[in-house]
Design an enzyme around this catalytic site. Structure first.
Site, PDB file in Angstrom:
ATOM      1  N   ARG A  54       0.848  -1.192   0.000  1.00 45.51           N
ATOM      2  CA  ARG A  54       0.000   0.000   0.000  1.00 45.51           C
ATOM      3  C   ARG A  54       0.884   1.242   0.000  1.00 45.51           C
ATOM      4  O   ARG A  54       1.981   1.217   0.547  1.00 45.51           O
ATOM      5  CB  ARG A  54      -0.895  -0.003   1.230  1.00 45.51           C
ATOM      6  CG  ARG A  54      -1.909  -1.127   1.226  1.00 45.51           C
ATOM      7  CD  ARG A  54      -2.686  -1.109   2.544  1.00 45.51           C
ATOM      8  NE  ARG A  54      -3.742  -2.088   2.537  1.00 45.51           N
ATOM      9  CZ  ARG A  54      -3.680  -3.245   3.203  1.00 45.51           C
ATOM     10  NH1 ARG A  54      -2.619  -3.559   3.905  1.00 45.51           N
ATOM     11  NH2 ARG A  54      -4.694  -4.085   3.150  1.00 45.51           N
ATOM     12  N   LEU A  82      -3.936   0.151  -4.983  1.00 44.41           N
ATOM     13  CA  LEU A  82      -4.766  -0.799  -5.719  1.00 44.41           C
ATOM     14  C   LEU A  82      -6.218  -0.350  -5.836  1.00 44.41           C
ATOM     15  O   LEU A  82      -6.954  -0.854  -6.678  1.00 44.41           O
ATOM     16  CB  LEU A  82      -4.708  -2.177  -5.058  1.00 44.41           C
ATOM     17  CG  LEU A  82      -3.344  -2.851  -5.044  1.00 44.41           C
ATOM     18  CD1 LEU A  82      -3.419  -4.175  -4.290  1.00 44.41           C
ATOM     19  CD2 LEU A  82      -2.822  -3.061  -6.453  1.00 44.41           C
ATOM     20  N   GLY A 104      -3.454 -12.835  -0.058  1.00 49.20           N
ATOM     21  CA  GLY A 104      -4.027 -13.424   1.138  1.00 49.20           C
ATOM     22  C   GLY A 104      -5.124 -12.584   1.752  1.00 49.20           C
ATOM     23  O   GLY A 104      -5.248 -12.510   2.966  1.00 49.20           O
ATOM     24  N   HIS A 147      -7.067 -15.311  12.699  1.00 51.01           N
ATOM     25  CA  HIS A 147      -5.636 -15.230  12.943  1.00 51.01           C
ATOM     26  C   HIS A 147      -5.142 -16.608  13.339  1.00 51.01           C
ATOM     27  O   HIS A 147      -5.920 -17.486  13.708  1.00 51.01           O
ATOM     28  CB  HIS A 147      -5.339 -14.190  14.019  1.00 51.01           C
ATOM     29  CG  HIS A 147      -5.847 -12.831  13.654  1.00 51.01           C
ATOM     30  ND1 HIS A 147      -5.209 -12.033  12.728  1.00 51.01           N
ATOM     31  CD2 HIS A 147      -6.946 -12.156  14.034  1.00 51.01           C
ATOM     32  CE1 HIS A 147      -5.883 -10.918  12.571  1.00 51.01           C
ATOM     33  NE2 HIS A 147      -6.952 -10.960  13.347  1.00 51.01           N
ATOM     34  N   ASP A 148      -3.853 -16.785  13.289  1.00 45.71           N
ATOM     35  CA  ASP A 148      -3.238 -18.071  13.559  1.00 45.71           C
ATOM     36  C   ASP A 148      -3.800 -18.732  14.807  1.00 45.71           C
ATOM     37  O   ASP A 148      -4.176 -19.902  14.784  1.00 45.71           O
ATOM     38  CB  ASP A 148      -1.718 -17.884  13.690  1.00 45.71           C
ATOM     39  CG  ASP A 148      -0.984 -19.186  13.828  1.00 45.71           C
ATOM     40  OD1 ASP A 148      -0.950 -19.731  14.949  1.00 45.71           O
ATOM     41  OD2 ASP A 148      -0.432 -19.661  12.827  1.00 45.71           O
ATOM     42  N   ILE A 149      -3.875 -17.989  15.901  1.00 45.67           N
ATOM     43  CA  ILE A 149      -4.342 -18.567  17.166  1.00 45.67           C
ATOM     44  C   ILE A 149      -5.769 -19.088  17.042  1.00 45.67           C
ATOM     45  O   ILE A 149      -6.120 -20.122  17.625  1.00 45.67           O
ATOM     46  CB  ILE A 149      -4.190 -17.559  18.337  1.00 45.67           C
ATOM     47  CG1 ILE A 149      -4.315 -18.239  19.683  1.00 45.67           C
ATOM     48  CG2 ILE A 149      -5.167 -16.415  18.205  1.00 45.67           C
ATOM     49  CD1 ILE A 149      -3.088 -18.982  20.105  1.00 45.67           C
ATOM     50  N   TYR A 151      -7.211 -20.351  14.267  1.00 42.30           N
ATOM     51  CA  TYR A 151      -7.217 -21.579  13.471  1.00 42.30           C
ATOM     52  C   TYR A 151      -6.746 -22.762  14.296  1.00 42.30           C
ATOM     53  O   TYR A 151      -7.360 -23.830  14.284  1.00 42.30           O
ATOM     54  CB  TYR A 151      -6.331 -21.452  12.224  1.00 42.30           C
ATOM     55  CG  TYR A 151      -6.498 -20.170  11.453  1.00 42.30           C
ATOM     56  CD1 TYR A 151      -7.750 -19.624  11.220  1.00 42.30           C
ATOM     57  CD2 TYR A 151      -5.394 -19.500  10.947  1.00 42.30           C
ATOM     58  CE1 TYR A 151      -7.905 -18.442  10.523  1.00 42.30           C
ATOM     59  CE2 TYR A 151      -5.531 -18.320  10.244  1.00 42.30           C
ATOM     60  CZ  TYR A 151      -6.783 -17.792  10.038  1.00 42.30           C
ATOM     61  OH  TYR A 151      -6.922 -16.625   9.343  1.00 42.30           O
ATOM     62  N   ASP A 177      -0.441 -19.877  10.353  1.00 44.14           N
ATOM     63  CA  ASP A 177      -0.093 -18.980   9.246  1.00 44.14           C
ATOM     64  C   ASP A 177       1.035 -19.534   8.384  1.00 44.14           C
ATOM     65  O   ASP A 177       0.945 -19.547   7.161  1.00 44.14           O
ATOM     66  CB  ASP A 177       0.342 -17.609   9.771  1.00 44.14           C
ATOM     67  CG  ASP A 177      -0.833 -16.725  10.145  1.00 44.14           C
ATOM     68  OD1 ASP A 177      -1.978 -17.070   9.813  1.00 44.14           O
ATOM     69  OD2 ASP A 177      -0.589 -15.687  10.773  1.00 44.14           O
TER      70      ASP A 177
END
Length: 194
Positions: A54, A82, A104, A147-149, A151, A177
């Site tokens: 960005r 974008l 992603g 977020h990773d935690i 999942y 992740d």
């Protein structure tokens, strides 16, 4: 076409000149977690990865000076808006000469930007379009942030990390992740290239 890169300083990075993916051109639409990890892996294997960020810095986790951010090593970076017609057109022009695009974002984001799989494959039918999302492209949680935690907790994986009689120990974002998202994305991209 108007310039789309900003004047933000860029650190000079050594780009890999050897490896099994030398000659493969990749566009990485910058995000967090598995996308940058996949971009790093592809670059480590010799691909020429261009990371599109960005134009303005955003608060995506802990701020890390670029020279210490291992996830962006080995690739060039440009800043592109974008959401602007000129920015999307610039990326579409790059897609014509690119082998792979990875992203992603949540489902529907690249479609709204005019950079979804259908639009990109119409420009370059041989493009490998790799996307990774936390909860998949459809289903009850597809549009939710994750977020990773989240999942590893919902799948039960977190329960097995730590001592038997103590609470679980969060493994940063190494399991969901990186191991569960970024590695599989890289594996899928390389498989599609083959």
């Amino acid at each position: 076409m108007p310039p789309v890169a900003t004047g933000r300083s860029r650190y000079r990075l050594r780009v890999m000149q050897s490896g099994p993916l030398v000659g493969i051109k990749v566009i990485e639409l910058a995000g967090i977690g598995p996308g940058p990890f996949c971009g790093m892996l592809l670059s480590d294997l010799g691909a020429d990865v261009l990371r599109i960020e960005r134009p303005e810095p955003v608060d995506l986790g802990l701020p890390t000076p670029r020279e210490f951010d291992l996830l962006v090593r080995g690739r060039r970076t440009i800043a592109v808006d974008l959401k602007s017609a000129a920015g999307a057109a610039a990326v579409k022009a790059m897609i014509r000469r690119t082998d792979v695009l990875i992203e992603g974002f949540r489902p529907g984001v690249t479609e709204r930007l005019g950079l979804g799989p259908d639009e990109c494959l119409a420009i370059n039918p041989r493009l490998v379009y790799g996307r990774v999302t936390g909860w998949g492209q459809d289903g009850p949680l597809a549009g939710a942030a994750g977020h990773d935690i989240d999942y590893i907790a919902l799948t039960g994986t977190l329960h097995s990390i730590g001592s038997r009689n103590g609470p679980p120990i969060p493994p940063a974002n190494l399991v969901g992740d990186f191991g569960g998202g970024g590695v599989y994305l890289a594996f899928g991209v390389v498989s599609a290239l083959l």
